[in-house]
Design a protein around this motif. Structure first.
Motif, PDB file in Angstrom:
ATOM      1  N   GLY A   1     121.917 -58.262  58.516  1.00 48.04           N
ATOM      2  CA  GLY A   1     120.452 -58.401  58.597  1.00 48.04           C
ATOM      3  C   GLY A   1     120.007 -59.709  57.975  1.00 48.04           C
ATOM      4  N   ARG A   2     118.823 -60.211  58.369  1.00 48.14           N
ATOM      5  CA  ARG A   2     118.406 -61.507  57.825  1.00 48.14           C
ATOM      6  C   ARG A   2     117.118 -61.395  57.003  1.00 48.14           C
ATOM      7  N   GLY A   3     116.996 -60.282  56.265  1.00 45.27           N
ATOM      8  CA  GLY A   3     115.833 -60.109  55.395  1.00 45.27           C
ATOM      9  C   GLY A   3     116.118 -60.606  53.991  1.00 45.27           C
ATOM     10  N   PRO A   4     115.160 -60.447  53.079  1.00 39.46           N
ATOM     11  CA  PRO A   4     115.334 -60.915  51.703  1.00 39.46           C
ATOM     12  C   PRO A   4     116.367 -60.118  50.913  1.00 39.46           C
ATOM     13  N   ILE A   5     116.637 -58.885  51.364  1.00 41.14           N
ATOM     14  CA  ILE A   5     117.671 -58.036  50.754  1.00 41.14           C
ATOM     15  C   ILE A   5     118.599 -57.643  51.902  1.00 41.14           C
ATOM     16  N   PRO A   6     119.918 -57.556  51.681  1.00 37.68           N
ATOM     17  CA  PRO A   6     120.804 -57.126  52.781  1.00 37.68           C
ATOM     18  C   PRO A   6     120.275 -55.835  53.419  1.00 37.68           C
ATOM     19  N   SER A   7     120.300 -55.803  54.748  1.00 37.67           N
ATOM     20  CA  SER A   7     119.700 -54.645  55.423  1.00 37.67           C
ATOM     21  C   SER A   7     120.295 -54.481  56.804  1.00 37.67           C
ATOM     22  N   SER A   8     119.909 -53.368  57.453  1.00 38.38           N
ATOM     23  CA  SER A   8     120.214 -53.208  58.867  1.00 38.38           C
ATOM     24  C   SER A   8     119.280 -54.133  59.659  1.00 38.38           C
ATOM     25  N   GLY A   9     119.455 -54.153  60.999  1.00 35.05           N
ATOM     26  CA  GLY A   9     118.656 -55.066  61.821  1.00 35.05           C
ATOM     27  C   GLY A   9     117.654 -54.366  62.716  1.00 35.05           C
ATOM     28  N   ILE A  10     117.490 -53.055  62.514  1.00 33.18           N
ATOM     29  CA  ILE A  10     116.532 -52.289  63.319  1.00 33.18           C
ATOM     30  C   ILE A  10     115.560 -51.587  62.379  1.00 33.18           C
ATOM     31  N   SER A  11     114.520 -50.970  62.945  1.00 42.05           N
ATOM     32  CA  SER A  11     113.558 -50.271  62.091  1.00 42.05           C
ATOM     33  C   SER A  11     113.699 -48.757  62.259  1.00 42.05           C
ATOM     34  N   GLN A  12     112.676 -48.023  61.902  1.00 41.38           N
ATOM     35  CA  GLN A  12     112.730 -46.556  61.970  1.00 41.38           C
ATOM     36  C   GLN A  12     111.300 -46.031  62.152  1.00 41.38           C
ATOM     37  N   PRO A  13     111.118 -44.742  62.467  1.00 45.01           N
ATOM     38  CA  PRO A  13     109.750 -44.258  62.705  1.00 45.01           C
ATOM     39  C   PRO A  13     108.806 -44.638  61.560  1.00 45.01           C
ATOM     40  N   PRO A  14     107.684 -45.280  61.899  1.00 45.12           N
ATOM     41  CA  PRO A  14     106.793 -45.830  60.872  1.00 45.12           C
ATOM     42  C   PRO A  14     105.857 -44.771  60.287  1.00 45.12           C
ATOM     43  N   VAL A  15     106.393 -43.953  59.407  1.00 42.90           N
ATOM     44  CA  VAL A  15     105.560 -42.905  58.801  1.00 42.90           C
ATOM     45  C   VAL A  15     104.984 -43.332  57.445  1.00 42.90           C
TER      46      VAL A  15
END
Ligand code: DGY
Length: 418
Positions: free
Chosen positions: A89-103
């Motif tokens: 992932g290319r965010g400020p903290i290591p992460s996945s590259g997709i999102s999830q349901p925005p609750v």
């Protein structure tokens, strides 16, 4: 004997890593996006300060383009696959590259009602949520409905909705890898190797374009308009709008997003199944799958009488809440993850939405059934909808949150739970 409220609070405390909460130890050793929103709400029932911190920590993972990832890898953990080295992932903290349901926006609205003194913190989070919602509107729409670009983005990982779309993915060259989930949980309760090969292949495709959304649009074989995403984003925008008005923010674009998503939701209605269906955005074809996602229409503020009979039939066909897949359908599997089990988190979203829209009998039943699951079998990730047997991970954060904020929050149940 410790009552269920205290057990649920203890689960949240035990899964607390200091600022973020694990869904459960072992199986999910990081911060997951929608799990975290449930955790924030659960904490707010007894420690509001910790609840606000949870949302703030989730925002720390936001990418420059507005996306808030589905997993934030705060600290390396070899017990999980695929980890940060695979996702890149290319965010400020290591992460996945997709999102999830925005609750998250909807839980923030609830938290603000429960703890009005948190308003300054909510005001600081609000613009970040708005940028995240804008990212969905920019990159995920198909005829106004919200698409997923990976089954994990919908949160309903191995739902039958995706079968046709998964079959179109060639994963022959995915390479060797070692799954970790099946060392924590019975493989019969998890997705198959066939599924995993395709999950990993889709990650490799995202990495190949450095998660550039414009490039992904052109090459991703998996793009499915999904009722879970469409309904949760619609609801989240309504909540974001109400909070924005209160905070004196400019909300005109959110009003437009709501109109777009209302139109998009209607395009997911499939008369052939009597429900809201997922649609392959590449072919325009419905998948023909009746799931609990159809029942999120009420949560989204759409009081649709057309959707009720099929959901009532699904409720009748199960003993413990709403099954994730129609128990009468071919391929229903009562303990395999999103292909049948009853999930307290979905029961909450559906049941609370129905209650708001006055669908009282079904709402009461779903809530009472969900409470029974926890009273009889503790705080599991999901449950067999026929027997109530616990399945998946144990001592689960969002299940405990659903008890604290909803299922256990009934005077008559609370006595029984002691
Ligand atoms: C998993 O690892 O099973 C997760 O659901 C992915 O988000």
């Amino acid at each position: 004997m410790i009552n269920l409220h205290e057990q649920a609070r203890q689960i949240l405390r035990d899964n607390d890593k200091g600022g973020y909460t694990l869904p459960t130890h072992g199986l999910y050793p990081y911060q997951w996006n929608w799990d975290s929103a449930f955790a924030a709400w659960g904490f707010t029932t007894f420690d509001p300060d910790r609840g606000w911190t949870e949302l703030e920590t989730l925002m720390l993972g936001q990418w420059e383009d507005g996306m808030i990832p589905h997993i934030i890898f705060h600290q390396p953990d070899p017990g999980y696959f695929p980890g940060p080295d695979v996702w890149q992932g290319r965010g400020p903290i290591p992460s996945s590259g997709i999102s999830q349901p925005p609750v998250a926006a909807s839980f923030m609205a609830k938290m603000l009602t429960m703890h009005p003194a948190g308003e300054a913190r909510a005001r600081a989070i609000w613009p970040k949520l708005k940028e995240w919602h804008r990212w969905f509107m920019d990159w995920r729409l198909d005829q106004g409905a919200v698409c997923v670009t990976h089954p994990w983005e919908a949160g309903r990982d191995n739902a039958p909705d995706w079968d046709v779309n998964m079959a179109a993915i060639n994963a022959d060259d995915v390479g060797e890898y070692t799954r970790r989930d099946t060392s924590h949980v019975d493989p019969a309760m998890r997705p198959t190797k066939y599924d995993y090969d395709r999950y990993i292949k889709l990650v490799q495709i995202g990495v190949s374009v450095n998660w550039d959304q414009e490039k992904l649009l052109a090459i991703n074989p998996f793009r499915v308009a999904d009722p879970t995403m469409t309904f949760t984003l619609l609801r989240a925008n309504r909540d974001l709008l109400a909070m924005g008005r209160r905070f004196g923010e400019d909300v005109s674009d959110i009003e437009d997003w709501i109109k777009t998503l209302e139109g998009g939701a209607e395009t997911l209605w499939n008369d052939a199944i009597g429900g809201y269906d997922s649609r392959n955005a590449h072919t325009g074809r419905f998948n023909g799958i009746l799931s609990n996602a159809s029942a999120l229409c009420w949560y989204a503020g759409i009081n649709d009488a057309r959707a009720l009979p099929a959901i009532e039939a699904m409720l009748e066909a199960a003993t413990y809440g709403l099954a994730s897949y129609d128990p009468a359908a071919d391929g229903f599997e009562p303990v395999r993850y999103w292909r049948g089990p009853s999930w307290p988190i979905m029961n909450y979203l559906v049941g609370s939405g129905m209650a708001e829209q006055g669908i009282d009998a079904a709402a009461d039943r779903i809530r009472a059934d969900t409470a029974r699951l926890m009273q009889e079998n503790g705080f599991a990730e999901y449950y067999n909808p026929h027997t109530g047997a616990p399945a998946g991970g144990g001592t689960f954060t969002w299940t405990a949150a659903v008890w604290l904020g909803w299922a256990g929050d009934q005077p008559e149940k609370r006595q029984g739970a002691a």
